[in-house]
Design a protein around this motif. Sequence first.
Motif, PDB file in Angstrom:
ATOM      1  N   THR A 140      46.103  44.271  23.254  1.00  0.00           N
ATOM      2  CA  THR A 140      47.014  44.953  22.330  1.00  0.00           C
ATOM      3  C   THR A 140      46.741  45.842  21.157  1.00  0.00           C
ATOM      4  O   THR A 140      45.588  45.917  20.303  1.00  0.00           O
ATOM      5  N   THR A 141      47.615  46.754  21.230  1.00  0.00           N
ATOM      6  CA  THR A 141      47.656  47.473  19.929  1.00  0.00           C
ATOM      7  C   THR A 141      48.180  46.642  18.921  1.00  0.00           C
ATOM      8  O   THR A 141      49.601  46.403  17.999  1.00  0.00           O
ATOM      9  N   VAL A 142      47.781  47.264  17.687  1.00  0.00           N
ATOM     10  CA  VAL A 142      48.356  46.169  16.247  1.00  0.00           C
ATOM     11  C   VAL A 142      48.033  47.316  14.997  1.00  0.00           C
ATOM     12  O   VAL A 142      46.309  47.116  14.724  1.00  0.00           O
ATOM     13  N   GLU A 143      48.496  48.305  14.768  1.00  0.00           N
ATOM     14  CA  GLU A 143      48.458  49.339  13.509  1.00  0.00           C
ATOM     15  C   GLU A 143      49.207  49.430  12.501  1.00  0.00           C
ATOM     16  O   GLU A 143      48.389  49.616  10.833  1.00  0.00           O
ATOM     17  N   LEU A 144      50.219  48.227  12.196  1.00  0.00           N
ATOM     18  CA  LEU A 144      50.401  47.512  10.562  1.00  0.00           C
ATOM     19  C   LEU A 144      50.417  46.610  11.311  1.00  0.00           C
ATOM     20  O   LEU A 144      50.148  45.513  12.292  1.00  0.00           O
ATOM     21  N   GLN A 145      50.194  45.606  10.372  1.00  0.00           N
ATOM     22  CA  GLN A 145      50.532  44.165  10.081  1.00  0.00           C
ATOM     23  C   GLN A 145      51.867  43.627  10.813  1.00  0.00           C
ATOM     24  O   GLN A 145      51.789  42.313  11.173  1.00  0.00           O
ATOM     25  N   THR A 146      53.409  44.048  10.527  1.00  0.00           N
ATOM     26  CA  THR A 146      54.253  43.220  11.192  1.00  0.00           C
ATOM     27  C   THR A 146      54.099  44.337  13.017  1.00  0.00           C
ATOM     28  O   THR A 146      54.491  42.694  13.425  1.00  0.00           O
ATOM     29  N   ARG A 147      53.208  45.023  12.991  1.00  0.00           N
ATOM     30  CA  ARG A 147      53.221  45.640  14.222  1.00  0.00           C
ATOM     31  C   ARG A 147      51.446  43.646  14.860  1.00  0.00           C
ATOM     32  O   ARG A 147      52.135  42.929  16.237  1.00  0.00           O
ATOM     33  N   ALA A 148      50.873  43.339  13.700  1.00  0.00           N
ATOM     34  CA  ALA A 148      49.830  42.711  14.094  1.00  0.00           C
ATOM     35  C   ALA A 148      50.798  41.363  14.398  1.00  0.00           C
ATOM     36  O   ALA A 148      50.722  40.505  15.340  1.00  0.00           O
ATOM     37  N   ASP A 149      51.867  40.818  13.966  1.00  0.00           N
ATOM     38  CA  ASP A 149      52.353  40.164  13.541  1.00  0.00           C
ATOM     39  C   ASP A 149      53.693  39.795  14.745  1.00  0.00           C
ATOM     40  O   ASP A 149      54.074  38.223  15.313  1.00  0.00           O
ATOM     41  N   GLU A 150      54.003  40.049  15.206  1.00  0.00           N
ATOM     42  CA  GLU A 150      54.558  40.737  16.718  1.00  0.00           C
ATOM     43  C   GLU A 150      53.995  40.838  17.646  1.00  0.00           C
ATOM     44  O   GLU A 150      54.436  39.743  18.068  1.00  0.00           O
ATOM     45  N   ASN A 151      52.880  41.067  18.248  1.00  0.00           N
ATOM     46  CA  ASN A 151      52.301  41.026  19.932  1.00  0.00           C
ATOM     47  C   ASN A 151      51.188  40.392  19.463  1.00  0.00           C
ATOM     48  O   ASN A 151      51.447  39.502  20.450  1.00  0.00           O
ATOM     49  N   LEU A 152      50.703  39.981  18.392  1.00  0.00           N
ATOM     50  CA  LEU A 152      49.612  38.758  18.868  1.00  0.00           C
ATOM     51  C   LEU A 152      49.780  37.597  18.865  1.00  0.00           C
ATOM     52  O   LEU A 152      49.349  37.095  20.071  1.00  0.00           O
ATOM     53  N   PRO A 153      51.605  36.648  18.760  1.00  0.00           N
ATOM     54  CA  PRO A 153      51.228  35.704  18.796  1.00  0.00           C
ATOM     55  C   PRO A 153      51.695  36.005  20.650  1.00  0.00           C
ATOM     56  O   PRO A 153      51.789  34.639  20.617  1.00  0.00           O
ATOM     57  N   HIS A 154      51.791  36.559  21.133  1.00  0.00           N
ATOM     58  CA  HIS A 154      52.591  36.778  22.758  1.00  0.00           C
ATOM     59  C   HIS A 154      50.554  37.205  23.651  1.00  0.00           C
ATOM     60  O   HIS A 154      49.951  36.264  24.209  1.00  0.00           O
ATOM     61  N   LEU A 155      49.772  37.643  22.556  1.00  0.00           N
ATOM     62  CA  LEU A 155      48.394  37.454  23.452  1.00  0.00           C
ATOM     63  C   LEU A 155      47.725  36.770  23.122  1.00  0.00           C
ATOM     64  O   LEU A 155      46.704  36.413  24.109  1.00  0.00           O
ATOM     65  N   VAL A 156      48.040  35.830  21.675  1.00  0.00           N
ATOM     66  CA  VAL A 156      46.373  34.971  22.304  1.00  0.00           C
ATOM     67  C   VAL A 156      47.264  33.042  23.466  1.00  0.00           C
ATOM     68  O   VAL A 156      46.512  32.388  23.069  1.00  0.00           O
ATOM     69  N   ASN A 157      49.074  33.086  23.495  1.00  0.00           N
ATOM     70  CA  ASN A 157      48.834  32.573  23.882  1.00  0.00           C
ATOM     71  C   ASN A 157      48.702  32.919  25.622  1.00  0.00           C
ATOM     72  O   ASN A 157      49.332  32.007  26.524  1.00  0.00           O
ATOM     73  N   ALA A 158      48.309  34.218  25.984  1.00  0.00           N
ATOM     74  CA  ALA A 158      47.829  34.824  27.329  1.00  0.00           C
ATOM     75  C   ALA A 158      46.406  34.120  27.496  1.00  0.00           C
ATOM     76  O   ALA A 158      45.461  34.563  27.095  1.00  0.00           O
ATOM     77  N   PRO A 159      45.926  33.647  28.775  1.00  0.00           N
ATOM     78  CA  PRO A 159      44.928  33.164  29.210  1.00  0.00           C
ATOM     79  C   PRO A 159      44.354  34.755  29.269  1.00  0.00           C
ATOM     80  O   PRO A 159      44.571  35.351  30.341  1.00  0.00           O
ATOM     81  N   ALA A 160      42.482  33.902  29.370  1.00  0.00           N
ATOM     82  CA  ALA A 160      41.816  35.643  29.669  1.00  0.00           C
ATOM     83  C   ALA A 160      40.520  35.245  28.851  1.00  0.00           C
ATOM     84  O   ALA A 160      40.662  34.612  28.030  1.00  0.00           O
ATOM     85  N   VAL A 161      39.471  35.770  29.312  1.00  0.00           N
ATOM     86  CA  VAL A 161      38.693  36.032  29.494  1.00  0.00           C
ATOM     87  C   VAL A 161      38.123  35.986  27.772  1.00  0.00           C
ATOM     88  O   VAL A 161      37.095  36.097  27.516  1.00  0.00           O
ATOM     89  N   VAL A 162      38.260  37.241  27.737  1.00  0.00           N
ATOM     90  CA  VAL A 162      38.632  38.152  26.369  1.00  0.00           C
ATOM     91  C   VAL A 162      39.892  38.493  26.032  1.00  0.00           C
ATOM     92  O   VAL A 162      40.935  39.519  26.877  1.00  0.00           O
ATOM     93  N   ARG A 163      40.144  38.881  24.545  1.00  0.00           N
ATOM     94  CA  ARG A 163      41.705  39.257  24.054  1.00  0.00           C
ATOM     95  C   ARG A 163      41.252  39.954  23.141  1.00  0.00           C
ATOM     96  O   ARG A 163      39.873  39.333  22.161  1.00  0.00           O
ATOM     97  N   PHE A 164      41.287  40.932  23.453  1.00  0.00           N
ATOM     98  CA  PHE A 164      41.099  41.564  22.528  1.00  0.00           C
ATOM     99  C   PHE A 164      42.117  42.863  22.000  1.00  0.00           C
ATOM    100  O   PHE A 164      43.617  42.454  22.498  1.00  0.00           O
ATOM    101  N   ILE A 165      42.303  43.296  20.497  1.00  0.00           N
ATOM    102  CA  ILE A 165      43.162  44.247  20.199  1.00  0.00           C
ATOM    103  C   ILE A 165      42.608  45.355  19.489  1.00  0.00           C
ATOM    104  O   ILE A 165      40.829  46.303  19.040  1.00  0.00           O
TER     105      ILE A 165
END
Length: 273
Positions: A140-165
């Motif tokens: 997922t894209t995280v260009e600002l801290q607000t976007r990181a805090d919105e987007n990354l909880p969803h990404l880290v909860n998604a099972p995947a062999v690789v998770r990246f930003i």
Amino acid sequence: MGERSKIEWTHHTFNPWWGCVKVSEACKNCYAEAWAKRTGQSVWGINAPRRFFGDAHWAEPAKWNRRLEGTGRRERVFCASMADVFEDRPDLVESRARLWRLIAETSNLDWLLLTKRPENILRFLPEDWGLGWPNVWLGTTVELQTRADENLPHLVNAPAVVRFISAEPLLGELDLRRYLPHLHWVITGGESGPKARPASPTWFRNIHLQCMEAEVAFHFKQWGDWAPGDGDNLARKRLEHAQDGTPMVRFGKKLAGRALDGETHDGLPRIAI
């Protein structure tokens, strides 16, 4: 279609369709929208149609996959550079299902799915996803801290062999430390194009340090149009000062390069297939 992509962190690009809607600050100067317009395609916006493709287009990744058979090599496919696989529209359901079938049939390719809509990931994954398909990387894209805090909880909860930003275009300081234990790869870079916004060198250095501390692969893609330089005797339109006071000179993407403090960073995640 992009066999032998010019994007530094992938080998190919593949688009199941073209078109999207702007949803974040990173979208302001969207290169994909500009490219679509240059090719005469009006595919951006909620009410705009998406551009779909025929069988010849969909057959290309299978050719890349066959070339790799028996070689022991793998190649990466960035999907979708001109769209968002996890956009929620009824007219995308059929093509997204076809994409999952294609990915399942091309086991020599690692598919990189980068989205600005990570809240939709779990809804649109195939039913047999389990702990993650071995050849799919979710990002997922995280260009600002607000976007990181919105987007990354969803990404880290998604099972995947690789998770990246993708912290590109980077538009502010990022503290990723709470998320890095759940990530495998960080891509970052500055913005390019006629309306590019300069990024502070300190932002990139801090992300690099955080990745080093967490032992997460770090990739510095580019400075973009702006890079640190000597700002003496330059026209104002070619000189701005970054947040940390560094003079940023508008060199253009090619001359600005992609060396951070004299080094090229091409980190990749370590995975076992």
